[in-house]
Write an enzyme that holds these catalytic residues in place. Structure first.
Site, PDB file in Angstrom:
ATOM      1  N   LYS A  68      80.203  83.976  74.974  1.00  0.00           N
ATOM      2  CA  LYS A  68      81.503  83.840  74.326  1.00  0.00           C
ATOM      3  C   LYS A  68      81.450  83.207  72.949  1.00  0.00           C
ATOM      4  O   LYS A  68      82.093  83.681  72.009  1.00  0.00           O
ATOM      5  CB  LYS A  68      82.458  83.011  75.196  1.00  0.00           C
TER       6      LYS A  68
ATOM      7  N   GLU B 226      90.113  75.904  72.427  1.00  0.00           N
ATOM      8  CA  GLU B 226      90.868  76.809  71.552  1.00  0.00           C
ATOM      9  C   GLU B 226      92.318  76.363  71.535  1.00  0.00           C
ATOM     10  O   GLU B 226      92.787  75.754  72.494  1.00  0.00           O
ATOM     11  CB  GLU B 226      90.846  78.250  72.109  1.00  0.00           C
TER      12      GLU B 226
ATOM     13  N   HIS C  15      94.319  87.558  86.464  1.00  0.00           N
ATOM     14  CA  HIS C  15      93.292  88.231  85.667  1.00  0.00           C
ATOM     15  C   HIS C  15      92.872  89.580  86.237  1.00  0.00           C
ATOM     16  O   HIS C  15      91.875  90.153  85.814  1.00  0.00           O
ATOM     17  CB  HIS C  15      92.091  87.318  85.430  1.00  0.00           C
TER      18      HIS C  15
ATOM     19  N   ARG D 290      81.374  98.025  78.267  1.00  0.00           N
ATOM     20  CA  ARG D 290      81.329  99.043  79.330  1.00  0.00           C
ATOM     21  C   ARG D 290      82.542  99.959  79.201  1.00  0.00           C
ATOM     22  O   ARG D 290      83.453  99.678  78.424  1.00  0.00           O
ATOM     23  CB  ARG D 290      81.419  98.341  80.686  1.00  0.00           C
TER      24      ARG D 290
END
Ligand code: MV4
Length: 500
Positions: free
Chosen positions: A116, A200, A235, A292
């Site tokens: 990340k 963040e 999610h 992907r």
């Protein structure tokens, strides 16, 4: 083009890849676990090989076994699908070392985008906006506090190696920071084997909008526009659409350009998706890259006319894309509903078992990508996704109506399904108005409360507001059905039973 390809996956995506192979004249090899002897993907392949017991860790995730089967069957290429080993750099490398073409990005691109903080650095270098935050993992609580005050609360703590929201924590005030850091570090440690976290700025009620990119081995990189993926729960995406009602042509060009710059700089090839958060002012922030093919790729196919799996195969075989950004046209609106064996009235509890009735819808501009058939089984070992229902319409209203019709036609028995949830969303005033955020499902359906509707008063007030706004905006409002009685129908438990 290769003569034979091994599909290292199961379910609807294995079937989808095999269909593209058939169209391209490529023979296919299926692999199957003991739970999948009679699965659809096994029946549709030209040949099939067992790879082990039902648990994925002993079958679909065993790299050496998959590579061995590819060698034994004379396959020249391997398609990973999504999930399982699809973003595993070791798998990509194992295929390549064995002389196989891996239908996916270069190993280095998978590795870099899987980290990340490295991906965030790559975004900054490519001039792609990221959410303001710490460039590196925070080493101490004191450093975290300083950074958080710099960034401004609320802040989000994220796992450096994370994804899917694991190890992620929203912190509203300085007082909560220390305990949140502790929890996030331990969650990240057990989930990713690395407790490193960074901070963040928290974007409040963002939309999740992603850009589909295709890149070939000759330096051509094009984007195919966005997908709106805000309708998700914990999610897990439930409904996707393209375009996004929050994205106009200018924003699309800006986000698309950013996505292309990032992947070009990363030496990316094949299909990839760049995820963004979109805030309420229309500002976008890079989130992560999915290296992907994605579950929701068909909505992009329906609005662009481009077969993404075919493009993956062509690019992997070294063929140039053969078109430029200006050649990519978009038309109309596509929506996808994920049809899973889950009970939305019971908090989306998985509902594996035998499918005694399977009557999918059809007709114009209705596509069903299924991995199951009537009489077949949904094993409890894997993701409960049975099929994707995808529709196209000339505009969003038409697409919503067509999806409603298709959902009404869809008859499944033997397992509970998410169909009643989707029917309820298609008539939810906020959805109909395109008023979406990642908080939509928990707000509209009270989180674990499955498909329970909002209160009568709320539903009625929202419906009136939407009808008025819709009239202002478009000359032809859709036939909304937002009365309380409809809600009662949509929320009746057990409405997943066959209707006709
Ligand atoms: C965020 C955010 C708000 N602010 N980051 C969740 C999964 C992970 N990949 C990123 N996620 C988020 N990151 C900041 N700075 C909100 C989310 C988020 C989310 C993002 C995409 C799709 C669904 C989501 C649901 C809840 C939170």
């Amino acid at each position: 083009m290769f003569g034979k390809l091994l599909v290292a996956n199961r379910g609807e995506i294995a079937v989808r890849v095999m269909r593209a192979c058939r169209d391209a004249g490529i023979r296919t090899v299926a692999v199957f676990s003991e739970a999948d002897r009679d699965a659809l993907h096994v029946r549709l392949a030209d040949e099939a090989r067992p790879i082990g017991p039902a648990p994925a860790t002993e079958s679909y995730l065993v790299i050496d076994r998959l590579v061995a089967v590819a060698r034994e069957t004379g396959a020249e290429a391997v398609h990973p699908g999504y999930g399982f080993l699809a973003e595993n750099a070791r798998f990509a490398e194992a295929c390549r070392s064995a002389g196989l073409v891996y239908v996916g990005p270069p190993t280095a691109a998978i590795t870099r985008m899987g980290d990340k903080t490295a991906a965030r650095r790559a975004a900054v270098e490519a001039g792609v906006p990221i959410v303001p935050g710490t460039p590196d993992p925070v080493e101490s609580d004191a450093e975290a506090l300083r950074a958080a005050e710099d960034i401004g609360f609320p802040v989000m703590i994220k796992a450096a190696r994370g994804g899917g929201g694991k190890g992620m924590r929203l912190v509203a005030t300085a007082g909560e920071l220390e305990s949140a850091l502790r929890l996030a570090r331990s969650e990240a440690g057990s989930a990713f084997g690395d407790g490193a976290v960074y901070l963040e700025k928290a974007i409040v009620d963002p939309r999740h909008v992603e850009i589909q990119v295709l890149a070939d081995a000759h330096g051509h990189v094009v984007h195919l526009g966005e997908r709106e993926c805000s309708i998700q729960r914990r999610h897990q995406k439930l409904i996707e659409e393209s375009p996004s009602s929050a994205v106009d042509a200018a924003l699309r060009a800006e986000m698309g350009g950013a996505a292309c710059r990032l992947l070009a700089a990363a030496g990316y090839q094949n299909a990839g998706t760049v995820e963004f958060l979109l805030d309420r002012t229309g500002r976008f922030y890079f989130l992560e890259v999915n290296t992907r093919l994605q579950v929701e790729h068909p909505i992009t196919e329906l609005v662009t006319g481009i077969d993404l799996v075919r493009e993956q195969l062509r690019v992997a075989a070294g063929e140039p894309l053969g078109y430029a950004q200006g050649d990519v046209a978009r038309r109309g609106w596509a929506i996808e509903c994920r049809i899973s064996a889950e009970d939305p009235a019971a908090g989306f509890l998985p509902s594996p078992g035998r499918i005694t009735t399977w009557r999918p819808p059809g007709g114009p501009w209705v596509r069903v990508d299924a991995g199951v058939y009537e009489g077949g089984e949904v094993p409890l070992h894997y993701d409960p996704l049975m099929a994707k229902l995808i529709v196209w319409g000339e505009d969003r209203w038409v697409a919503i109506d067509r999806m409603t019709r298709a959902l009404d036609e869809f008859s499944v028995a033997g397992v509970q399904t998410t169909i009643p949830f989707h029917r309820a969303v298609m008539r939810h005033p906020d959805f109909v108005a395109g008023r979406l955020s990642t908080a939509f499902v928990e707000r509209a359906f009270a989180g674990g409360n499955g498909i329970a509707p909002p209160s009568r008063d709320r539903a009625r007030a929202a419906a009136v507001a939407v009808a008025l706004r819709a009239r202002e905006r478009t000359p032809e409002p859709p036939p909304t059905e937002s009365g309380p009685s409809r809600w009662a129908t949509a929320s009746r438990p057990g409405s997943g039973a066959p209707r006709r």
